[in-house]
Design an enzyme around this catalytic site. Structure first.
Site, PDB file in Angstrom:
ATOM      1  N   TYR A 144      -2.677  -4.064 -12.238  1.00 55.30           N
ATOM      2  CA  TYR A 144      -3.817  -3.950 -11.329  1.00 55.30           C
ATOM      3  C   TYR A 144      -3.815  -5.106 -10.344  1.00 55.30           C
ATOM      4  CZ  TYR A 144      -8.613  -3.970  -9.611  1.00 55.30           C
ATOM      5  OH  TYR A 144      -9.729  -3.970  -8.796  1.00 55.30           O
ATOM      6  N   TRP A 182      -4.272  -5.982  -5.680  1.00 57.37           N
ATOM      7  CA  TRP A 182      -4.203  -5.464  -4.316  1.00 57.37           C
ATOM      8  C   TRP A 182      -2.784  -5.404  -3.786  1.00 57.37           C
ATOM      9  CZ3 TRP A 182      -8.360  -5.368  -0.263  1.00 57.37           C
ATOM     10  CH2 TRP A 182      -9.619  -5.170  -0.836  1.00 57.37           C
TER      11      TRP A 182
END
Length: 803
Positions: free
Chosen positions: A139, A141
């Protein structure tokens, strides 16, 4: 059909700079290469094979200073120079001591050796324990490109090679994602259709912002943005006569341009305030009974709770004042103002990152329904204005073509914020959104494009969990906290060392991202790394679909081009787009208004809820039987808050919000982040009265602590945070005083050594970081040196022979 003409709208901001395509390969003359980042569209300034500077697009009226960190990070000493293996793991492989992660030195190896090790471990774990023993819920960006999205590419590879245990939802709005579909509709769709700022400025009169509209958050957008507009729209709305009321503990959570009235309640009491407002609307006959009857379901089952008929406690303004610390007169006056004019209720994403975080989102929606302005211009409800640059954008919201994960044959998943539970509690179960999930026994973790030692709460608990897997693989450009705690580290390229394409669904720009410089060191692109691993597993064709990097990028653009043509918009061909660097799509002609069609005809345009209407009472949620998330919005006392007995030991409420100098932990080692440090540490905001009571002055190194852990920070004394609250932004790279030791104090200021690792409720299981009490004291004695930005110990390359 509308034809999009390309112009050199980025314009050159410095004299003497050439476009990268104008003077290719010239080492003598600096050149510009277009690209994108989560902090905005940029132009890399390149000399020879080195990135020497960065420029924002000239169309960007409020560019983020975060971009200034990029050149130094690309060529800095924290780059992973070549594949690395933890010395202890290299000696004993999967039987090594996992508690040494973060303490051991690393050994450089060749790419061939590294890929052989990774492929062998994936095959071993699948064969011995099953594919569910591989956790690929990586997980983060990652980068702003639509091809080199590391977590997605990882899941694609793992899916095609047999499956894995995945993660669902996110840390940003993890409670809202499961909740909102039960009461109003798909949350991601709601974000795209959010009433845009043109409507608020032209038709709105009052914006009540619970949690604010933080200008620092609006610097960033997933996938990038060509123009930052949040501050400008705050200013334009205010000049048009719109009044702003901001409800939250930190003054900077609202832009100065909004000239907002600041109400500072105790943190985590927003639901109580909303109930007090709703009670006033009913008691004084101010709520819109007609809207409630036609467009909502279950108000009659909620009303007895609100008025106190079901439990003997009216949720009136006096009751709400006692909980929140606001005055009853303030709450009643605000309710009357909201009912008397066109009002937009804005709910920040931070509201639902607390204990029972579903409740303020549900109650905020109910309050907006009671005002009867949902679906009207300038009024209603908005979830996350200011949370990202593009929430409230006038873009048409068309999706952008991007790489997608492969299938996951195991079907196994966890809510993303439950990773420590996954690793610590194999075989045990938890409730989640009406389902019962069982945690598999994970033997291998593969992480790419993120940093759980930033995102996750209670890092000492995560450290214990992180020691349990047999193997941890991390794919990363830099020596981040998670890379230091890996067994095998694969060096990935940055955005500027590969080709990609950018552009988010809520942004009108499609952005070319051509490679500006050669890869640094031995770094390889995420796509190439995972394509090679797919090939070794015999599924290369499924992973690549026969396309190379540029083949995928052109495919994405042509898909976007077809989607635009269906809407009557003619985009230029790919080569012309790639040469110029971007296209800007036209904005929707009329302002977007959330649920406008539903308001116009609730039968023809019913909502995707069981009743087809806004669910004030949800039979479905009530049927789950969760005592921490009942069938209608309810005030549930947080586990830690300023009204609890726990304040006798830990009297300050910690707000760990988004930093202004980076995105999460991205670029913490960069110049923009480091120049804002206090005494080389993350700054902690403290009210003058709280500082004086503890003998703390500006610039002091202070210790924050509770029963979960401790960290150091640099004191910043300011009245821009309310008394009884301190603010320590997230994202400081975790830097324990004793590497690898559970419970060691973080020298750098990572607040997640203090926060709670508990789900918001059994419905959402989101992160509840904002429910956290601490104490703070001036540090006595020697101040330890911050070592977060020192590379780890690298052994002599000849050590590879030891394998």
């Amino acid at each position: 059909m509308t034809e999009i003409r390309l112009t050199r709208r980025f314009r050159l901001r410095r004299s003497g700079l050439a476009r990268a395509h104008d003077r290719p390969g010239s080492p003598a003359v600096p050149r510009l290469s277009p690209s994108s980042s989560h902090y905005g569209a940029v132009m890399a300034v390149v000399e020879g094979n080195k990135m020497v500077g960065i420029e924002p697009y000239a169309s960007d009226i409020d560019p983020s200073p975060i971009i200034n960190s990029l050149p130094g990070m690309v060529h800095g000493n924290l780059r992973v120079a070549q594949p690395m293996v933890r010395a202890g793991w290299l000696a004993q492989r999967h039987e090594s001591d996992g508690s040494r992660r973060g303490a051991d030195a690393f050994v450089p190896v060749s790419w061939e050796t590294a890929l052989e090790l990774v492929a062998g471990e994936l095959e071993r774990v699948r064969a011995e324990h099953g594919p569910e023993a591989i956790y690929g819920g990586s997980y983060g960006w990652g980068s702003a490109g639509r091809l080199h999205n590391a977590p997605t590419l990882l899941r694609r590879m793992l899916g095609f090679t047999g499956g894995f245990t995945a993660s669902v939802n996110n840390y940003s709005f993890g409670a809202a994602l499961p909740l909102i579909p039960h009461i109003i509709g798909d949350f991601n769709r709601v974000l795209v259709e959010t009433t845009d700022w043109r409507s608020i400025a032209s038709d709105g009169r009052l914006v009540v912002a619970f949690g604010g509209m933080p200008p620092r958050n609006s610097q960033i957008a997933s996938g990038g943005t060509g123009k930052h507009q949040q501050r400008d729209w705050n200013r334009r709305s205010r000049e048009a006569g719109v009044q702003f009321v901001y409800i939250g503990p930190v003054r900077d959570d609202m832009a100065d341009e909004a000239q907002a009235e600041w109400l500072a309640p105790r943190p985590n009491t927003d639901t109580a305030i909303m109930l007090g407002l709703a009670h006033t609307l009913v008691a004084e006959g101010l709520y819109d009974r007609g809207f409630v009857d036609r467009y909502t379901s279950g108000f009659d089952r909620f009303l007895p709770y609100l008025m106190g008929q079901s439990d003997g406690t009216p949720k009136d303004a006096d009751w709400a004042a006692n909980i929140s610390g606001l005055t009853a007169a303030t709450i009643r006056d605000l309710a009357r103002r909201m009912a008397s004019q066109r009002t937009m209720i804005s709910l920040s994403w931070s509201l639902q990152r607390g204990d029972h975080g579903e409740q303020p989102y549900w109650m905020g929606t109910v309050l907006a329904a009671m005002l009867g302005q949902i679906g009207l211009p300038g009024g209603g409800i908005g979830y996350g204005y200011g949370a990202e640059a593009n929430v409230g954008s006038a873009s048409d919201g068309r999706s952008r073509s991007r790489i997608i994960p492969g299938p996951n044959p195991t079907g196994r998943y966890i809510p993303v914020a439950r990773i420590s539970d996954l690793l610590l509690r194999p075989g045990e179960t938890d409730d989640y959104n009406g389902h019962r999930i069982t945690y598999p026994d994970v033997k291998l973790v593969y992480w790419a494009g993120g940093n759980p030692f930033h995102h996750h709460q209670d890092l000492n608990r995560l450290l214990r969990a992180w020691a349990r897997p047999e193997t941890v693989i991390v794919q990363e450009p830099w020596w981040t906290p998670v890379a230091r705690r890996a067994d095998i580290v694969l060096p990935a390229t940055t955005t500027f060392e590969r080709n990609d394409i950018g552009g988010a669904a809520r942004d009108p720009y499609i952005l070319a991202m051509p490679q500006a410089i050669p890869p640094v060191g031995q770094a390889r692109s995420d796509f190439d790394i995972l394509a090679e691993l797919s090939d070794r597993a015999g599924v290369a064709q499924a992973f690549t679909e026969g396309r190379d990097e540029m083949g995928w990028i052109q495919n994405f653009y042509e898909n976007d081009r077809r989607t635009a043509a269906e809407a009557g918009i003619e985009l230029p061909g790919f080569q012309e787009f790639w040469e110029i660097g971007h296209v800007e799509l036209p904005l929707s002609e009329k302002p977007k208004i959330l649920l406008q069609a539903f308001r116009a005809d609730p039968v023809a345009n019913k909502l995707p809820t069981p009743s087809g209407r806004i669910e004030i009472f949800s039979d479905r949620i009530a049927g789950f039987g969760y005592d921490d998330c009942p069938g209608h919005p309810t005030w549930l006392e947080p586990a830690e808050w300023l009204g609890s007995a726990e304040t006798e030991r830990f009297p300050l409420h910690l707000i760990s919000n988004q930093p202004k100098t980076r995105l999460h932990s991205q670029l913490d080692a960069g110049v923009t982040s480091r120049k804002e440090k206090v005494a080389d540490r993350e700054p902690v905001w403290i009210h003058p009265a709280d500082a004086a009571a503890r003998g703390i002055q500006d610039g002091d190194v202070v210790r924050l602590f509770n029963d979960r852990g401790a960290c150091l920070a640099g004191a910043l004394v300011t009245d821009r945070v309310m008394q009884g609250v301190i603010q320590l932004a997230t994202g400081a790279w975790y830097d324990p005083e004793v590497p690898g030791e559970v419970g060691a104090m973080c020298k750098h200021g990572n607040p997640n050594v203090l926060t709670r690792d508990k789900g918001t409720s059994r419905l959402g299981q989101g992160a509840s970081a904002h429910t956290c009490l601490v104490e703070i004291a001036k540090l006595e004695g020697p101040v330890p040196r911050v070592t977060a930005f020192d590379p780890p110990v690298i052994l002599d390359p000849k050590a590879e022979a030891a394998e």
